[in-house]
Design a protein around this motif. Structure first.
Motif, short mmCIF file in Angstrom:
data_model
loop_
_atom_site.label_atom_id
_atom_site.label_comp_id
_atom_site.label_asym_id
_atom_site.label_seq_id
_atom_site.Cartn_x
_atom_site.Cartn_y
_atom_site.Cartn_z
N PHE A 73 -11.75 -18.23 -32.62
CA PHE A 73 -10.80 -19.40 -32.73
C PHE A 73 -10.40 -19.49 -34.25
CE2 PHE A 73 -13.49 -21.46 -29.15
CZ PHE A 73 -12.91 -20.59 -28.21
N PRO A 93 -9.80 -14.22 -29.01
CA PRO A 93 -10.90 -14.55 -28.04
C PRO A 93 -10.97 -14.28 -26.59
CG PRO A 93 -9.37 -16.61 -28.71
CD PRO A 93 -8.93 -15.06 -29.68
N GLU A 94 -9.60 -14.24 -26.11
CA GLU A 94 -9.83 -13.96 -24.70
C GLU A 94 -10.41 -12.47 -24.07
OE1 GLU A 94 -7.22 -14.73 -26.26
OE2 GLU A 94 -5.21 -13.60 -25.99
N ASN A 99 -18.83 -16.03 -24.95
CA ASN A 99 -18.22 -17.03 -24.27
C ASN A 99 -19.01 -18.16 -25.09
OD1 ASN A 99 -18.16 -15.50 -21.18
ND2 ASN A 99 -16.36 -16.49 -22.22
N PHE A 102 -18.79 -25.74 -25.05
CA PHE A 102 -17.95 -26.66 -26.19
C PHE A 102 -18.80 -27.90 -26.20
CE2 PHE A 102 -14.88 -23.60 -25.36
CZ PHE A 102 -14.20 -23.51 -26.49
N PHE A 108 -11.93 -28.42 -17.40
CA PHE A 108 -10.43 -28.62 -17.02
C PHE A 108 -10.58 -29.84 -15.88
CE2 PHE A 108 -10.85 -23.92 -17.76
CZ PHE A 108 -10.37 -23.94 -18.79
N TYR A 119 -13.29 -19.93 -13.21
CA TYR A 119 -11.86 -19.65 -13.78
C TYR A 119 -12.19 -18.25 -14.75
CZ TYR A 119 -8.06 -20.82 -17.01
OH TYR A 119 -7.04 -20.54 -17.76
N ARG A 123 -9.76 -14.95 -14.12
CA ARG A 123 -9.19 -14.29 -15.36
C ARG A 123 -9.13 -12.82 -15.62
NH1 ARG A 123 -7.50 -18.74 -14.44
NH2 ARG A 123 -6.36 -17.40 -12.97
N LYS A 171 -19.68 -15.26 -16.64
CA LYS A 171 -19.07 -14.16 -16.83
C LYS A 171 -20.07 -13.14 -17.52
CE LYS A 171 -14.83 -13.56 -18.25
NZ LYS A 171 -13.68 -13.67 -19.06
N LEU B 195 -9.45 -27.54 -24.70
CA LEU B 195 -9.29 -27.09 -23.27
C LEU B 195 -8.38 -25.85 -23.50
CD1 LEU B 195 -8.11 -30.38 -21.35
CD2 LEU B 195 -10.18 -29.06 -21.14
N GLU B 197 -8.65 -23.77 -26.08
CA GLU B 197 -9.67 -22.84 -26.43
C GLU B 197 -10.67 -22.23 -25.47
OE1 GLU B 197 -9.83 -24.36 -31.14
OE2 GLU B 197 -11.44 -24.71 -29.94
N ALA B 198 -11.23 -23.33 -24.62
CA ALA B 198 -11.89 -22.87 -23.62
C ALA B 198 -11.26 -21.77 -22.52
CB ALA B 198 -12.42 -24.16 -22.71
N SER B 199 -9.70 -22.10 -22.36
CA SER B 199 -9.24 -21.29 -21.40
C SER B 199 -9.24 -19.70 -22.06
CB SER B 199 -7.93 -21.60 -21.08
OG SER B 199 -7.13 -20.74 -20.33
N ALA B 200 -9.04 -19.75 -23.21
CA ALA B 200 -9.01 -18.30 -23.86
C ALA B 200 -10.19 -17.62 -24.10
CB ALA B 200 -8.35 -18.58 -25.67
N ASP B 201 -11.00 -18.27 -24.40
CA ASP B 201 -12.55 -18.05 -24.33
C ASP B 201 -12.92 -17.39 -23.14
OD1 ASP B 201 -15.23 -17.90 -25.75
OD2 ASP B 201 -15.88 -19.14 -24.38
N LEU B 202 -12.47 -17.85 -21.90
CA LEU B 202 -13.01 -17.55 -20.59
C LEU B 202 -11.92 -16.23 -20.14
CD1 LEU B 202 -13.59 -20.81 -19.15
CD2 LEU B 202 -15.25 -18.97 -19.40
N GLY B 203 -11.20 -15.90 -21.03
CA GLY B 203 -10.13 -14.48 -20.83
C GLY B 203 -8.97 -14.79 -20.27
N ALA B 204 -8.36 -15.98 -20.81
CA ALA B 204 -7.06 -16.20 -20.58
C ALA B 204 -6.14 -16.17 -21.45
CB ALA B 204 -6.65 -17.44 -19.77
N HIS B 205 -4.87 -15.05 -21.23
CA HIS B 205 -3.94 -14.89 -22.42
C HIS B 205 -3.19 -16.21 -22.51
CE1 HIS B 205 -4.55 -10.52 -23.18
NE2 HIS B 205 -5.19 -10.82 -21.81
N PRO B 206 -2.54 -16.37 -23.56
CA PRO B 206 -1.97 -17.69 -23.85
C PRO B 206 -0.76 -18.09 -22.82
CG PRO B 206 -2.04 -16.45 -25.94
CD PRO B 206 -2.67 -15.55 -24.84
N VAL B 208 -1.09 -17.31 -19.55
CA VAL B 208 -1.66 -17.68 -18.46
C VAL B 208 -2.32 -18.99 -18.66
CG1 VAL B 208 -3.88 -17.23 -17.07
CG2 VAL B 208 -2.45 -15.48 -17.76
N THR B 209 -2.98 -19.29 -20.03
CA THR B 209 -3.33 -20.70 -20.31
C THR B 209 -2.19 -21.79 -20.19
OG1 THR B 209 -5.04 -19.61 -21.80
CG2 THR B 209 -4.25 -22.11 -22.03
N THR B 212 -1.84 -22.07 -16.17
CA THR B 212 -3.20 -22.57 -15.37
C THR B 212 -3.70 -24.13 -16.25
OG1 THR B 212 -4.45 -21.31 -16.83
CG2 THR B 212 -3.91 -20.57 -14.67
#
Lengths: 378, 294
Positions: A73, A93-94, A99, A102, A108, A119, A123, A171, B195, B197-206, B208-209, B212
């Motif tokens: 980040f 990061p993706e 992982n 936080f 979400f 989630y 992905r 994951k 939220l 950052e969490a989405s990116a961390d879990l593998g979502a491209h911007p 997709v974030t 979703t």
């Protein structure tokens, strides 16, 4: 500390002591500056597979920034991060094999528990049925079965914490980053969850890096602790070494309570070294590499000092007067005044109901052995 | 659970709090509406006021004749449908333009954020009518837009922009855009960075974030903004009158014509009542849509 410290199973293996195993996470000369103000300042650190490594420090010490750089980040200003031999400097990061859990959990709010946990799997492109199976397994592991269809706002704080944990573990990352994972829980729940966290870590064999400001949490969880201050790591060692043999005044003072005697090296005998201090000479174990008249500090923990009405014949003896005391149940903590005016803290174990406990304004004798003092040069 | 209601004095105070807006709505909305509804049921008359009473000799003498007339003449139905089309297309355009703007403002750092928000609200400091007149000037065949395009050689002769449906869309979207941006900004600025950052961390491209996480969480703002643009657009009168062409048909103009040109108050009132129902129904529907999100 009255609670029984659990034994870290990972602690049985101590690869950081020998050089045979390559480190899993390799951080080299890592710095991060925000508008020229360093948040992380030239940190180098090795972490081995299966460790629970705790970054411990006060707020603003840079521990969270370091964690956020590991997650991707924040981009480092300079330096390198390698995980499992892979350079992560330019990896977003993706696609990192990490992982994060936080501090705020960051669940979400518009998704169910199940959708939150699934989630990350979705992905990855995992098929729905398989993702749901993995999610169900994960929810069973964190004991949340039956709450799949709830939304985060319908859960208690402890349940939310488990969802966040499940979501970050599902994951099976190579490295799990946890930002104050137990910070939002009340004390009782926190102690229970600590054990559970270690259990899960042991079962899944994932390397954990935990950021915390709570030294008790770090002591309990960690295989090793990195104590941070002003963006730098001040000591890296096993919890008991950090406590018993702090590397410098900062660590000695930050971890637990300590009495510090400032002085200069006077004379060394084979079995004891004398340090000249304003409070009188203090005998400690000899330490190699010290010059005569070098200024040092001697740190002594309160529980390593004895407190009696009569002199005891200990290696070091001091006379003092009781200023104040606090009865804590298992121990009583005394605040004492030395003739020079400075104060000492001594904790005395309570062995039973005393007829006449040591009380205010009483003259007392403080004693400690040569082994009790730690010589600090930094 | 009688204790929930609290002491009698508390509930009296609570009533007072509700009573003030109720009174306001009663005086400034309900009473005029009843008056208009009453006229809509009456018959026209060559008198002052120009309609008959609906209550004579202790008997109800009103009827739905005026409403039936609205259905019989295709002008009214077409005007309604055309108004809905204008309002709907304008709302979609305002959303497409307003969303990125609101997102950019919400993501901007201070002091930029305050400056940009101020710029969104700034046009309100000028009269709405003046601003629409300014658009007329801009879109004239000899106006600056045409002159610039001619000078650049992009067009051979002036584009006809004024007095077209295009001009009406420009006018409505321009006028109501702030009403789309502000509620969107309100939800987007509250969106927790963690939220994303969490989405990116879990593998979502911007991208997709965005689809979703950001978009679903900003839906209340989308609905609020859409309502604030759609509802006043349906009844819009000034913009089609000044920017629209002879073919532009909107219910607000029809209403104006019935009242002030044809001087048929009864049909005009029926148009007004029907228009209100037409606006209330989408609100009720949208509120129904919103319920599961709460």
């Amino acid at each position: 500390m009255t609670q029984i410290l659990p034994n870290n199973t990972a602690g049985e293996r101590k690869p950081w002591r020998g050089a045979s195993e390559a480190p899993f996470v390799r951080i080299r000369d890592l710095s991060k500056r925000f508008a020229e103000i360093p948040a992380v300042d030239d940190v180098s650190l090795d972490i081995w597979k299966g460790e629970i490594f705790c970054l411990l420090g006060g707020s603003g010490c840079g521990k969270s920034t370091l964690l956020r750089m590991l997650a991707g980040f924040e981009a480092p200003t300079s330096g390198r991060i390698e995980i499992d031999g892979q350079d992560l400097s330019n990896v977003p990061p993706e696609v990192r094999p990490t992982n994060m859990m936080f501090q705020s959990y960051a669940l979400f709010p518009h998704m169910t528990v199940e959708a939150n946990v699934a989630y990350g799997l979705r992905r990855e492109g995992m098929r729905r049925a398989e993702a749901m199976d993995r999610t169900a397994d994960m929810l069973r592991l964190v004991q949340l079965s039956g709450l799949e269809k709830r939304r985060p706002h319908q859960l208690s704080g402890g349940q939310r914490q488990r969802v966040a944990l499940a979501r970050s573990l599902v994951k099976r990352p190579k490295l799990l980053l946890l930002d104050e994972p137990l910070g939002a829980l009340d004390r009782k729940l926190r102690e229970e969850t600590q054990f559970e966290l270690m259990n899960i870590q042991d079962r899944m064999g994932i390397t954990f890096i935990v950021v915390t400001h709570d030294q008790e949490e770090a002591m309990t969880l960690a295989t090793r602790i990195g104590v941070m201050d002003a963006g730098r790591i001040r000591q890296i060692d096993e919890p008991r070494v950090v406590y018993e043999r702090p590397a410098n005044r900062f660590v000695a003072d930050f971890i637990g309570t300590v009495n510090i005697f400032e002085g200069t090296v006077d004379a060394a005998a084979p079995d004891a070294m004398r340090v000249r201090t304003p409070e009188g000479p203090v005998l400690v174990r000899p330490l190699k590499g010290l010059r005569h008249n070098q200024s040092v500090a001697v740190a002594v923990r309160p529980e390593k000092m004895s407190l009696t009405r009569e002199p005891t014949g200990a290696d070091n003896q001091l006379q003092a007067t009781v200023v104040d005391y606090a009865y804590m149940g298992d121990v009583t903590i005394y605040k004492l005044a030395l003739p020079g005016g400075r104060t000492l803290k001594v904790s005395k174990a309570n062995h039973g109901l005393e007829a006449r406990p040591i009380s205010w304004d009483e003259p007392v004798h403080v004693g400690f052995s040569t082994a009790a003092g730690v010589v600090l040069t930094a | 659970m009688s204790h929930v209601a609290g002491s009698p004095r508390m509930s009296w105070r609570r009533w007072l709090v509700v009573a003030i807006p109720m009174l306001w709505l009663g005086v400034f909305f309900l009473l005029p509406f009843i008056e208009v509804a009453r006229i809509s049921l009456a018959d026209p008359a060559l008198a002052r006021p120009p309609y008959t009473a609906i209550w004579a000799d202790g008997r109800f003498t009103g009827d739905l004749e005026n409403f039936l007339f609205l259905l019989s003449d295709s002008l009214y139905v077409n005007a309604y449908l055309s108004s809905i089309r204008f309002a709907f297309v304008s709302t979609v355009l305002a959303l497409l333009i307003g969303y990125p703007m609101a997102y950019a403002i919400a993501r901007a750092r201070e002091p930029w954020r305050t400056v940009l928000l101020f710029l969104v609200i700034l046009p309100f400091w000028t009269s709405f009518l003046l601003r629409v007149y300014a658009l007329v000037g801009l879109m004239n065949p000899t106006g600056p837009i045409n002159q610039l395009l001619l000078w650049l050689g992009l067009i051979g002769e002036p584009l006809v922009m004024r007095q077209t449906d295009f001009a009406v869309y420009v006018g409505i979207v321009y006028t109501y855009l702030p009403f789309m941006i502000l509620p969107l900004y309100a939800v987007l600025s509250k969106l927790d960075d963690a939220l994303l950052e969490a989405s990116a961390d879990l593998g979502a491209h911007p991208a997709v974030t965005f689809l979703t996480v950001t978009l679903p969480l900003s839906l209340p703002g989308v609905v609020a903004g859409a309502m604030l643009v759609f509802i006043p657009s349906i009844g819009e009168f000034v913009i089609p009158a000044l920017l629209g062409g002879p073919d532009t048909l909107m219910i607000g103009q029809v209403l104006w014509n019935e009242f002030f040109s044809a001087r048929d108050w009864t049909v005009a009132s029926a148009v007004a009542v029907a228009m209100l129902l037409l606006i209330v129904l989408p609100i009720l529907w949208l509120q129904k849509m919103m319920e599961p999100a709460r």
